[in-house]
Each structure stands twice: as C-alpha cells, then as structure tokens.
Design a protein around this motif. Structure first.
Motif, PDB file in Angstrom:
ATOM      1  N   ALA A 240       0.817  -1.211   0.000  1.00  0.00           N
ATOM      2  CA  ALA A 240       0.000   0.000   0.000  1.00  0.00           C
ATOM      3  C   ALA A 240       0.853   1.265   0.000  1.00  0.00           C
ATOM      4  O   ALA A 240       0.316   2.377   0.076  1.00  0.00           O
ATOM      5  CB  ALA A 240      -0.929  -0.001   1.219  1.00  0.00           C
ATOM      6  N   LEU A 242       2.703   4.462  -1.093  1.00  0.00           N
ATOM      7  CA  LEU A 242       2.572   5.396  -2.211  1.00  0.00           C
ATOM      8  C   LEU A 242       3.539   6.574  -2.095  1.00  0.00           C
ATOM      9  O   LEU A 242       3.618   7.399  -3.015  1.00  0.00           O
ATOM     10  CB  LEU A 242       1.137   5.941  -2.285  1.00  0.00           C
ATOM     11  N   LEU A 345      -5.054   4.158  -0.811  1.00  0.00           N
ATOM     12  CA  LEU A 345      -5.037   2.769  -1.274  1.00  0.00           C
ATOM     13  C   LEU A 345      -5.101   1.883  -0.040  1.00  0.00           C
ATOM     14  O   LEU A 345      -4.235   1.964   0.826  1.00  0.00           O
ATOM     15  CB  LEU A 345      -3.756   2.495  -2.072  1.00  0.00           C
ATOM     16  N   PRO A 347      -5.595  -2.052   0.383  1.00  0.00           N
ATOM     17  CA  PRO A 347      -5.831  -3.359  -0.239  1.00  0.00           C
ATOM     18  C   PRO A 347      -6.131  -4.488   0.747  1.00  0.00           C
ATOM     19  O   PRO A 347      -5.873  -5.659   0.441  1.00  0.00           O
ATOM     20  CB  PRO A 347      -4.501  -3.611  -0.967  1.00  0.00           C
ATOM     21  N   GLU A 357      -6.205  -5.593  -5.060  1.00  0.00           N
ATOM     22  CA  GLU A 357      -5.409  -4.370  -5.190  1.00  0.00           C
ATOM     23  C   GLU A 357      -3.972  -4.579  -4.714  1.00  0.00           C
ATOM     24  O   GLU A 357      -3.157  -3.658  -4.806  1.00  0.00           O
ATOM     25  CB  GLU A 357      -6.056  -3.231  -4.387  1.00  0.00           C
TER      26      GLU A 357
END
Length: 918
Positions: A240, A242, A345, A347, A357
């Motif tokens: 996850a 980013l 995000l 997942p 994801e």
C-alpha cells in the motif's frame, strides 16, 4: 451471701460473633421487605440533592473484585450523603450493546446468525443482555449496595435510545458529525472500526525491516542512482506504499557504502550504520528535507512511483528519518498524502485479507503475508535487513487480538471543533486524585476525530438517511421523528421498517427528487451509548439533574466513560456533565500481581461473602488507598477480620453495660457529667469532625484507621477498662455510673452512625440492641454534627496532659510487673511525685485517680523514696498492704472493718447494705 449476685455485670444478647455470611442475606431481605431505600429517599425529600451518576458496567458475566470495589465505594458516598443533610438517590445503570453480547450468542450459545433476520438476532441479544443484567443485579445487591434496583437505567431501553438519538442530532446540527474516508483502528477479529477507548496495548513480536527505494527522478538534487531507506515493523503495508515522507527541516545525507548510495537523516547515520553493519560509510552529500520535495522513487516490486513528500510528523527517534507512507494504513500518512493529492489505497478487507489491489498477495491474511512480502523484497534486492522485535502494539480490548489501521468510510464526531471548550471545562472540575485532570486534559488535547460508527448489528443505529445521490440526510425533522419512533417502538424498527416508513410523512429532499431513500446500516460506538447518559438519565429522570456531583469509575475510564461523557455533554450543552471526578485503581493480589486465572490468584467477591461476609469485604474497601492500585489476599482479609472483631467487641461491651440504661430517664445532663466522661465526649467530637471531613473528601482509609484506633486506644485501653470498677461495683443509679453510661450511649450511637455507610449490615444489627432508639433502621438517621461539650472548653489541656502522665504510670506498672513486684495492676499502690506545677495541679484536681490508673491506691506527694523517673512524674510501685476485696477485687485496708461483710472493703459493704440487704 453470694456477692456475685450484687454486681451489675454486663448483659446483652448481641452476639460476640457476627456470623455474617448467614445473617447478611436475611438482613438484605428485611431491607427490601421494609423498603428501607425508599424510606430513606422519602425522609430526605426536600433537602439539597447530591447526585452520584453510575457509570454503567457491561451486562455480561459475573462480577469480579473490581466491580465490588467500584460499587461499594459508590455506596459509601450515597449512604453518607443521605445521612449528612442531602437527598442522594442512587440509580444503577447497565451498558448492554456491543460485541461481547453478539459473541456470547454466536460462540457460547452456538446461534447461527445467518438463519435469523437482523431484528430476530437483535431481540436475542436484548434477551441475553437482560438475563445477564438480572444476574449482576442480584450480585450487586448482595454486596449491600443500596439503590433503585427496580428502576435502573439500561442503554437498550426505548427512552434511553431516544435520548441518545437526540444527542447525536444536536451534535449533527452543530456540524460536529461527518462521514469521511480515513484510516481508523480496525479489528479484523471483530470486523469493525474501533475508537481509541477500545484499544489496549500488549506486547507483540513483529518483523523489523529496512527497505531501499530506488530514486527514478532526483530532480536537480540527486543523480538518480541513490536509494531512500525506510524502516517498518509492518511489512504487510508495503503493497500500500505510495510515498516516502521526510521532515522539511531535518538534514539528510547521501551515504556511500561500497558501490551504493543511500539517503537517510544525517542524525541517524550512526544508528543505521550499526543496524545495517556498514563499514566506513562516507557522507558524499547533505541537504535539507525540503529540497527533496517531490523527488520520485520506485516502489520495490510494483510498477508505480513512490513520491518523496514533506511531513512534520517525521522524527529521528527511530528508523531512518525517511518514513514509509501508506495513506490507507496510517493517520499521519493519510493527512500528509492528502496535501499532495495522493489517493488512498487500502488493499486489505474487513477480515484482514488482501484484495486484488495487492497483486501477488490476494487472499492472504495480512499478518501471514509479512513473510511473503519480506521474501519478495529480498528477491528484488530491496531488503537490507530483517530482524524481529517485541514492542507494545494496539489490540482489540474485547477480542485481545491485534488491530490494524485501515482506511474506510466511517462516521466521525469532530472533537477538534470544540476541543478547547472541553479543555476549559476540565479546569473547572474537582479531581480525585489531582493527576486525573492532567490525564484527561492530555487525552483530549491530542484528540482530532472520534470514530463513532461500527460495522455491527447489536447497538443503536446511526439515524442517517441517504438520498438518491448518496448524500447523507440529517435534519431536525428526521432526528425528532426517529427519536419519537425509538421511544415508542425501540430501535429495532430501524431494521424492520423500510427507509420511507422511518421518515416523517410527506418528507421530501432535493437529494431524492424521486422520493427514494436508503438508510445507514452502521451502529454507534458503545461509548456514544454510555456517553449519552447525561441526557438520558441526568436530564431524563425527575430525581436527577445535570451536572451530576460525582462520576466515580476505574482509572481506565479517563479514555472511556469520563471522556465520552464530557465530549458529548460539551458538544450539546457547552458544559461538563459532572462536578467531581473520582477514579480508583485496579485490584491486585497480595504480591501486587494482576489477577488471572492462569496464576490462580483471582479473588471472587461471592466467595469472600460466603466465607467471611460482605461487611468484611466492605471494611477492606474502606481500609485501602483506593485511588491507587490496591491489594487483596486471604491474609489481608484475615487482618481486616481482626479489626472487625475489635470494633464489634468494643461495641458489644458498651451495649452490655447499657442493659439497665434508659436514655429518656437515666441520662445525666451534659454539664453534670463527670469530667472524664465529658473528656471522652470531647474526644468523640474530634473523631466525629475528622471522620466527617474524610467522608466529605471521599477518603475512607483514614476513617477505618481512626475508628479502629478510637476503639482500641481511647475506649478499650482506657475508658471501658477503668469504668468497670464503677459500672459493675456501684449502685445502679449512682451518679458516676449513670454519667459513664450517658457517655457510652452517645459514643455508641455516634460510632454506629459513622460506621453505617461502611458496614451497614452490622450497624443495623447493633441498632436493634441500643436502648431507646425509635427509628427502625440506623440508615434512617443523620450523623450528628460535631459540637462543643458544655463546660469543657477550659478542661481539654488538663485531660490531654493527664493522658500523658497516665502513659508514665502505665510504664511504671509494666516494669513493676516484669520485676515481679506486682501481678495485676489492682495489686498495686503507687506514689506519684509530680515534676512540675502543671502536672501537680492536674493530678490533685482529679478525684478517684486510683480508678483511672486501675490500681488500688494512688497518692500524690512532694517527695518519696525509691521513685523512678519518667517524663512528667517520678513513681514508686509497691504491692498494696491491704487485703483483696471479695466483691471489687481491689486491695484495701478497710477489708474486715464491717462485721456483717468482713470480706468486703468499706465501699462494697456500703453498697451491699443499702441496695442488696433485705
């Protein structure tokens, strides 16, 4: 003649042994039959009110010793207040919603939820909770806790739920309620969001990894062959990732190690070098964090960018100064990413399993995926180090399993919007102990938003409708209507009726031009339930008011009920719901260890009741410094039992010596009482003032120690001891005898009233044996106010000094006994030489000194041979030359002078002739 028959020996049917385990349940039945609580309330009607608001225990499971400590402390307060000038109703409450009830049904009762409608399952939850409530109620009553047990407040009742909806609506009206996507504590084991109050910390073993992120665009700062190093203990959050956060004001270093370049905070160089076992690291470049803004790195194993961003939350306390940022799994991550327009995000699903994801890890439980993700990082060359650490980690307080941060769409109360109001109110509250203010202040100061939604079934629904465009609809009209429906039908209608049926008739909204509405399916946090009690109970009941005078709970409630109550109250009214906060510690075993079944050190209050009696348990509560953690064990309770016996036997002795005393006819006017008796009443007033002050300050251990010491020192060792020579020996109506009995009577009635809040079963039993009492229960009386004893204002110093001289005499007698000069003190004749004028005046002004010293003769003289020096006097102790009187046992040279009674001293012969000879 049998002279024993002429002695006025003590007589009482008050038993020496309490036999508490058998008697207490019978007395509780009597209280209930005679409506003692109701009569107490009627008696005090019209007085200033004192409201102790009960924090609701959870309706699940039997009571533990912590419950007993809590409820008994509350009972001390309300009982005392009702006997000291106040009207003090006590309404117990129960918290009935939440996961433990659901779990009890599905796991313990093996209920298959899937075969039931929501409404059916909720009804089963309600039935189960009420059954648990009834069980706990009987256990609380068995502790002697007095209150309106037939009309408690319960969070599942219609009236309560309706009031809770009004609180929610008022907060929404003021703009404090909103729905948003944000990382919150999430419990995969409960499949629900949690509030901070539902988190507890336990040690957990976690992987600790250092991971390299390759720079792909160094802007004008870096060449592009550098790698940022992050550190994390949650490898499962790497899918996850980013971004990487750096602090704008920290200095960062590009460090050359062999043929590679790494970026870390300059201050972390030594620590990271040790962790990663770098040899001869070389700093080739430094820069401020703000210069690295928007540098681009590549995710270790996904084809996407990880942007370098600036965040003030970055520190150099641990890690590398470069923070792995996953906006779906961290609050700081979420807010800093939001500033850069980086989307969330997340997942991981509600059960803690990866979704699609997170390619490559779909279907894995997050914790099990730690190993797979670490291996993947190693495969791609991004893993610099793997080790394991044990650290404090958040767990679900119900399931005791680890939680995660997970971004979901939830309902929040925006605490920050009225946080300053709460902090201002905290300053106005009285705190016991004082550190409670700092504790709650710090908790509130750091709060942003309170996640109030839960993805469960058993609770109060969040009363929100949605239009066709999914816009939430919360209006005064909808809130008032839903509140009215809940008050009439209960909250089950939310799940039984369609949205249109729950809305006011003819309701329209611009968000649903076609008139189609849906409803929220989440329920409210149970802390919102109990935190609304100030509206549902303090305002909702005629015998209550807001603010309450006292909230008293365990110290864990600074993050719980104390917190949620002041949050909702200040949001709705601008004011705190309480004037005083009292917190108590936890109950530990005799060695100071936490109680647990595995250690076998759990103390069950029900077993203590059956073995020793609840008054022993209550006396223990009064003996401890409850504002800190307290200890209990069989040995401690044995010591408490000894103290109880001392108090009981002291009272029994006074009762026995009042068997021929009628206070209406035999009491001596205060100004006519003997000085020593007035001195004891004066001492009693000091005890009374001190004990009342301790009750008023909610301090009970001083009361326990002061009453115990008064019984042991002032009474048993002095007043009760020397008075036997008067009470047993003199004629029934002799003035000195009646004067002592008058003193006994007031001391006895005062002591019993002071003890009533603490040991009510014993106090009521004593009350039945006191002559001349009119009230059916001591609970229906008032504790007296301290008063000035008539004619004693100039005599206190005299008698205090006498008691100091008495200590000298007792030492001299003890030494003479050890030297075999005398046996019992009544065999002694003492000669006292005062060392100063004050001592001389005091001793010469007191008649019958020999009785006060419990010797057969006491002489005051200027000089004497063979004296021993003490602090205030010199003393000789010798065996009295007279014979022992058969009746009073004192040695006297007058024994044999009376021909009719040759074995008696002149005093006894005189009494017998006047009162016992036909």
């Amino acid at each position: 003649m049998d002279y024993k028959e002429t002695l006025l020996m003590p007589k009482t049917k008050f038993p020496m042994r309490g036999n508490l385990p058998n008697k207490e349940p019978l007395r509780q039945e009597l209280w209930e039959e005679n409506n003692i609580y109701e009569k107490s309330q009627q008696r005090t009607e019209g007085r200033p009110s004192f409201i102790l608001h009960d924090g609701p225990p959870y309706a699940n499971g039997d009571l533990h010793i912590g419950h007993a400590l809590n409820k008994i402390l509350k009972d001390f307060i309300t009982r005392y207040k009702s006997m000291s000038g106040y009207h003090a109703p006590y309404v117990p409450g129960w918290d009935t919603h939440g996961l433990p009830v659901e779990t009890a049904l599905t796991k313990k009762k093996k209920i298959n939820r899937k075969k039931l409608s929501i409404a059916e399952f909720r009804q089963m939850c309600a039935d189960y909770a009420m059954g648990q409530l009834d069980r706990q109620r009987s256990q609380f009553k068995a502790l002697g806790v007095r209150g309106d047990w037939d009309n408690p407040y319960i969070t599942l009742t219609k009236d309560y739920e309706a009031a809770q909806i009004r609180v929610f609506g008022e907060m929404a009206k003021k703009g404090y309620i909103y729905k948003g996507l944000k990382p919150v504590y999430w419990s995969p084991s409960s499949e629900s969001a949690l509030a901070e109050a539902e988190i507890e910390y336990h040690d957990k073993r976690s992987p600790s990894i250092y991971v390299a992120f390759q720079v792909t665009d160094g802007k004008d700062l870096l060449s592009g062959n550098e790698k940022f190093i992050i550190w994390t203990t949650t490898p499962w959050t790497i899918p996850a990732n980013l971004a990487i956060s750096v602090h704008p004001d920290l200095e960062y270093a590009v460090v050359r190690v062999n043929d590679e370049k790494f970026v870390i905070a300059h201050d972390m160089l030594e620590m990271v070098s040790n962790e990663l076992e770098w040899e001869n690291p070389e700093v080739v470049q430094t820069f401020k964090g703000q210069e690295a803004d928007k540098i681009v790195t590549r995710h270790p194993f996904y084809d996407r960018d990880s942007l370098v961003i600036l965040g003030d939350h970055v520190t150099t306390e641990a890690g590398t100064g470069c923070v792995h940022t996953a906006p779906g799994h961290g609050e700081d991550d979420f807010f800093v990413s939001k500033k850069y327009g980086i989307d969330v995000l997340c997942p991981v699903d509600e059960k803690g399993y990866f979704t699609d994801e997170a390619p490559g890890f779909e279907g894995m439980f997050y914790d099990q995926a730690n190993k797979e993700i670490t291996q993947k990082l190693d495969e791609v060359g991004a893993l610099l180090k793997l080790s394991f650490i044990t650290h404090s980690y958040p767990h679900d307080w119900r399931t005791k399993k680890p939680t995660i941060f997970r971004a979901t769409s939830q309902w929040f109360a925006s605490i920050k919007d009225f946080r300053q109001n709460i902090l201002d109110e905290i300053k106005e509250i009285n705190w016991y102990p004082s550190w409670g203010e700092t504790r709650l202040h710090n908790m509130v100061r750091d709060r942003e938003d309170w996640c109030i939604s839960r993805q469960r079934t058993w609770g109060v629904p969040i009363p929100v409708f949605y239009g066709e465009d999914r816009t939430p609809i919360i209006t005064d009209e909808t809130i008032e209507h839903v509140s009215a429906l809940f008050k009439e039908h209960g909250s089950n209608v939310w799940f039984e009726w369609e949205a249109k049926e729950l809305l006011p008739e003819g309701f329209t909204s611009e968000h649903s031009p076609n008139g189609t509405f849906t409803k929220e399916t989440d329920i409210m946090d149970v802390w919102f339930d109990s935190g609304s009690s100030h509206e549902a109970v303090l305002v909702g009941r005629e015998d209550h008011r807001r603010p309450a005078d006292v909230y008293l709970e365990g110290s864990d409630q600074y993050r719980g009920w104390f917190n949620s109550s002041i949050s909702t109250a200040v949001a709705v009214t601008g004011k705190a719901p309480y004037k005083n906060i009292i917190s108590h510690g936890f109950v530990l075993d005799g060695q100071g260890r936490k109680m647990s079944k595995s250690l076998g050190n759990v103390m069950d209050p029900a077993k203590v009741q059956k073995q020793l009696g609840v008054d022993i348990l209550r006396l223990w509560v009064s003996s401890v410094d409850y504002q800190a953690d307290v200890r209990i064990s069989q040995e401690i309770l044995k010591q408490i039992s000894e103290a109880y016996r001392k108090i009981r036997n002291t009272i029994r002795f006074m009762l026995a010596n009042l068997s021929d005393f009628d206070p209406a006819k035999d009491a001596v006017a205060e100004e006519d009482m003997e000085e020593v008796d007035r001195y004891m009443l004066h001492r009693l007033q000091g005890l009374l003032a001190s004990v009342r002050e301790s009750y008023d300050k909610f301090e009970y251990s001083p009361i326990y120690h002061q009453i115990h010491n008064f019984c042991a020192a002032d009474l048993s060792s002095f007043y009760l001891d020397f008075a036997k020579d008067v009470l047993y020996i003199e004629a029934k109506d002799q003035h000195r005898r009646r004067s002592i009995q008058t003193g006994y009577y007031e001391i006895l009635t005062t002591l019993v009233k002071l003890l009533t809040p603490i040991i009510p079963h014993t106090a009521d039993e004593i009350w039945e044996y006191i002559p001349g009492t009119k009230e059916e229960s001591v609970q229906l009386t008032d504790i007296p106010e301290p008063r000035e004893i008539k004619g004693f204002d100039m005599l206190n110093d005299k008698w205090d000094h006498f008691m100091q001289v008495r200590d000298d005499v007792l030492k001299a007698l003890e030494e003479a006994r050890n030297e075999k000069v005398i046996g019992k003190s009544l065999e002694a004749k003492i000669t006292i030489v005062p060392k100063d004028e004050q001592t001389k005046e005091v001793l010469q002004s007191i008649p019958n000194l020999h009785q006060l010293f419990i010797v057969s003769e006491a002489t005051i003289t200027e000089t004497a041979e063979g004296t021993k020096d003490y602090q205030y006097v010199s003393i000789t102790v010798e065996a009295h030359p007279g014979e022992k009187c058969e009746r009073c046992w004192t040695a006297s040279e007058t024994v044999g002078e009376d021909q009719d009674h040759p074995t008696l001293c002149s005093r006894c012969a005189d009494v017998v002739k006047k009162h016992y000879t036909a």
